[in-house]
Design a protein around this motif. Structure first.
Motif, mmCIF file in Angstrom:
data_model
loop_
_atom_site.group_PDB
_atom_site.id
_atom_site.type_symbol
_atom_site.label_atom_id
_atom_site.label_comp_id
_atom_site.label_asym_id
_atom_site.label_seq_id
_atom_site.Cartn_x
_atom_site.Cartn_y
_atom_site.Cartn_z
ATOM 1 N N ALA A 156 24.423 -28.607 -20.032
ATOM 2 C CA ALA A 156 24.769 -28.351 -18.632
ATOM 3 C C ALA A 156 23.898 -27.246 -18.027
ATOM 4 O O ALA A 156 23.406 -27.368 -16.903
ATOM 5 C CB ALA A 156 26.250 -27.994 -18.498
ATOM 6 N N THR A 157 23.700 -26.168 -18.789
ATOM 7 C CA THR A 157 22.837 -25.090 -18.292
ATOM 8 C C THR A 157 21.396 -25.586 -18.149
ATOM 9 O O THR A 157 20.721 -25.287 -17.152
ATOM 10 C CB THR A 157 22.905 -23.881 -19.242
ATOM 11 N N ALA A 158 20.935 -26.360 -19.126
ATOM 12 C CA ALA A 158 19.568 -26.902 -19.047
ATOM 13 C C ALA A 158 19.427 -27.844 -17.855
ATOM 14 O O ALA A 158 18.397 -27.835 -17.164
ATOM 15 C CB ALA A 158 19.224 -27.627 -20.350
ATOM 16 N N GLN A 159 20.441 -28.647 -17.585
ATOM 17 C CA GLN A 159 20.385 -29.544 -16.427
ATOM 18 C C GLN A 159 20.300 -28.748 -15.131
ATOM 19 O O GLN A 159 19.524 -29.089 -14.233
ATOM 20 C CB GLN A 159 21.622 -30.451 -16.407
ATOM 21 N N THR A 160 21.096 -27.689 -15.025
ATOM 22 C CA THR A 160 21.094 -26.877 -13.804
ATOM 23 C C THR A 160 19.708 -26.305 -13.534
ATOM 24 O O THR A 160 19.210 -26.329 -12.397
ATOM 25 C CB THR A 160 22.119 -25.740 -13.918
ATOM 26 N N GLU A 161 19.082 -25.793 -14.579
ATOM 27 C CA GLU A 161 17.732 -25.252 -14.425
ATOM 28 C C GLU A 161 16.743 -26.356 -14.110
ATOM 29 O O GLU A 161 15.802 -26.159 -13.329
ATOM 30 C CB GLU A 161 17.333 -24.512 -15.702
ATOM 31 N N TRP A 162 16.939 -27.533 -14.699
ATOM 32 C CA TRP A 162 16.021 -28.653 -14.489
ATOM 33 C C TRP A 162 16.115 -29.179 -13.060
ATOM 34 O O TRP A 162 15.100 -29.490 -12.433
ATOM 35 C CB TRP A 162 16.352 -29.761 -15.484
ATOM 36 N N PHE A 163 17.334 -29.273 -12.495
ATOM 37 C CA PHE A 163 17.490 -29.732 -11.111
ATOM 38 C C PHE A 163 16.645 -28.889 -10.156
ATOM 39 O O PHE A 163 16.050 -29.401 -9.208
ATOM 40 C CB PHE A 163 18.953 -29.649 -10.661
ATOM 41 N N ALA A 164 16.634 -27.583 -10.397
ATOM 42 C CA ALA A 164 15.939 -26.656 -9.497
ATOM 43 C C ALA A 164 14.453 -26.543 -9.789
ATOM 44 O O ALA A 164 13.715 -25.925 -9.012
ATOM 45 C CB ALA A 164 16.585 -25.273 -9.585
ATOM 46 N N SER A 165 13.995 -27.141 -10.863
ATOM 47 C CA SER A 165 12.584 -27.018 -11.261
ATOM 48 C C SER A 165 11.726 -28.063 -10.568
ATOM 49 O O SER A 165 12.229 -28.990 -9.909
ATOM 50 C CB SER A 165 12.460 -27.197 -12.775
ATOM 51 N N GLY A 166 10.418 -27.937 -10.748
ATOM 52 C CA GLY A 166 9.510 -28.946 -10.216
ATOM 53 C C GLY A 166 9.775 -30.322 -10.790
ATOM 54 O O GLY A 166 9.660 -31.332 -10.090
ATOM 55 N N ALA A 167 10.173 -30.383 -12.058
ATOM 56 C CA ALA A 167 10.465 -31.674 -12.683
ATOM 57 C C ALA A 167 11.629 -32.370 -11.989
ATOM 58 O O ALA A 167 11.593 -33.579 -11.731
ATOM 59 C CB ALA A 167 10.758 -31.486 -14.170
ATOM 60 N N GLY A 168 12.676 -31.613 -11.685
ATOM 61 C CA GLY A 168 13.820 -32.195 -10.994
ATOM 62 C C GLY A 168 13.488 -32.611 -9.573
ATOM 63 O O GLY A 168 13.868 -33.700 -9.118
ATOM 64 N N ARG A 169 12.772 -31.757 -8.857
ATOM 65 C CA ARG A 169 12.394 -32.091 -7.472
ATOM 66 C C ARG A 169 11.479 -33.304 -7.424
ATOM 67 O O ARG A 169 11.568 -34.128 -6.502
ATOM 68 C CB ARG A 169 11.706 -30.876 -6.815
ATOM 69 N N ASN A 170 10.599 -33.423 -8.408
ATOM 70 C CA ASN A 170 9.649 -34.530 -8.395
ATOM 71 C C ASN A 170 10.308 -35.887 -8.607
ATOM 72 O O ASN A 170 9.701 -36.911 -8.291
ATOM 73 C CB ASN A 170 8.569 -34.312 -9.460
ATOM 74 N N VAL A 171 11.510 -35.918 -9.166
ATOM 75 C CA VAL A 171 12.212 -37.200 -9.295
ATOM 76 C C VAL A 171 13.307 -37.354 -8.244
ATOM 77 O O VAL A 171 14.096 -38.295 -8.304
ATOM 78 C CB VAL A 171 12.789 -37.400 -10.709
ATOM 79 N N GLY A 172 13.356 -36.430 -7.271
ATOM 80 C CA GLY A 172 14.216 -36.655 -6.117
ATOM 81 C C GLY A 172 15.424 -35.759 -5.951
ATOM 82 O O GLY A 172 16.177 -35.922 -4.995
ATOM 83 N N TRP A 173 15.641 -34.785 -6.829
ATOM 84 C CA TRP A 173 16.785 -33.886 -6.672
ATOM 85 C C TRP A 173 16.451 -32.753 -5.712
ATOM 86 O O TRP A 173 15.315 -32.290 -5.662
ATOM 87 C CB TRP A 173 17.191 -33.304 -8.023
ATOM 88 N N TRP A 174 17.437 -32.317 -4.950
ATOM 89 C CA TRP A 174 17.225 -31.149 -4.103
ATOM 90 C C TRP A 174 18.497 -30.294 -4.081
ATOM 91 O O TRP A 174 19.609 -30.798 -4.286
ATOM 92 C CB TRP A 174 16.808 -31.550 -2.691
ATOM 93 N N PRO A 175 18.357 -28.968 -3.866
ATOM 94 C CA PRO A 175 19.531 -28.083 -3.818
ATOM 95 C C PRO A 175 20.297 -28.275 -2.525
ATOM 96 O O PRO A 175 19.721 -28.556 -1.464
ATOM 97 C CB PRO A 175 18.910 -26.687 -3.901
ATOM 98 N N VAL A 176 21.599 -28.120 -2.601
ATOM 99 C CA VAL A 176 22.490 -28.304 -1.457
ATOM 100 C C VAL A 176 23.101 -26.962 -1.089
ATOM 101 O O VAL A 176 23.511 -26.186 -1.968
ATOM 102 C CB VAL A 176 23.602 -29.319 -1.796
#
Length: 270
Positions: free
Chosen positions: A153-173
């Motif tokens: 869960a902690t790794a996912q949270t960091e991944w969402f906010a990283s370039g890797a997460g943004r590059n597949v379509g996630w963004w912070p709300v």
């Protein structure tokens, strides 16, 4: 004395017919060089011309001060609800049980399971459940085997906010109201808490579309969520679901969203 740094051609004394042959060879070589350079440039430029997946960050959605705050449930949001409601989360992804991350089903023999339960009675599966719901909706998030199940869960949270997460379509709300509104509009929205202690797990849940919650309710206890964890809930609030994590609600949690794909994966009947 010869000059070792002189790389130019010296054709003095070369017969005229041989000069013409040499000039012809140079012209052919130059033509091949030009072609090679052209293809080399194309090879370097082509990958950058392919667009990388980017988050479709929308403008803030309108929030009503009175009555239900966060908009109606769209057909896409209803699909998210159908996936969550058919997950059987209150029976599967049980704590102290070794499970297949994407189904929540126990995947050990009873004897091995008894040993596992004695080793780690606190093992929970919030992150595996969230990743499984993403998989069923056609949305990728960090999951096994790319990352081990523990502390996911902690790794996912960091991944969402990283370039890797943004590059597949996630963004912070920005905040719980927008999280609920985006869920109602048909996005996959998660709420996550990265543990500040590297020896303790974080937590993550999926925000449920809900067209009845008021702004007052959301400010008091957060959006509606579905989660696995220390207690599995089909329907609860962020405040209650994250209550086992001091410091999470209200200021420690983070929200992230992702558009659903145009072609949604078919849902199994089980």
């Amino acid at each position: 004395m010869d000059n070792d740094c002189n790389n130019g051609d010296d054709e003095r004394g070369t017969p005229e017919p041989l000069k013409r042959v040499m000039n012809g060879i140079r012209q052919i070589a130059a033509a091949f060089t030009s072609i090679a350079v052209l293809f080399g440039v194309s090879a370097c430029v082509a990958p950058s011309a392919v667009p990388r997946p980017q988050a479709n960050i929308s403008a803030p959605l309108s929030i009503a001060e009175d009555g239900p705050c966060c908009g109606p449930i769209t057909p896409e949001a209803q699909h998210v609800l159908d996936v969550l409601d058919s997950s059987n989360v209150e029976r599967l992804w049980q704590k102290s049980t070794h499970v297949a991350w994407d189904t929540g089903e126990p995947d050990m023999s009873p004897s091995d399971e008894a040993v596992f339960a004695r080793i780690d009675r606190r093992d929970t599966h919030c992150a595996a459940f969230a990743a499984a719901m993403g998989k069923r909706l056609g949305v990728y998030m960090l999951r096994p085997p790319r990352h081990k199940a523990s502390f996911l869960a902690t790794a996912q949270t960091e991944w969402f906010a990283s370039g890797a997460g943004r590059n597949v379509g996630w963004w912070p709300v920005d905040g719980p109201e927008q999280a609920q509104a985006l869920a109602n509009s048909g996005r996959l929205v998660v709420v996550a808490y990265p543990s500040p202690d590297p020896h303790r797990p974080g937590h993550i849940a999926v925000v449920r579309p809900d067209d009845k919650r008021t702004l007052k309710q959301i400010r008091e206890s957060g959006p509606e969520i579905t989660q696995a964890g220390g207690h599995n809930y089909l329907e609860t609030t962020v405040k209650r679901g994250f209550s086992f994590h001091p410091g999470a609600w209200p200021n420690g949690v983070k929200y992230f969203a992702h558009d659903l794909p145009d072609q949604l994966p078919p849902q199994s009947s089980d």
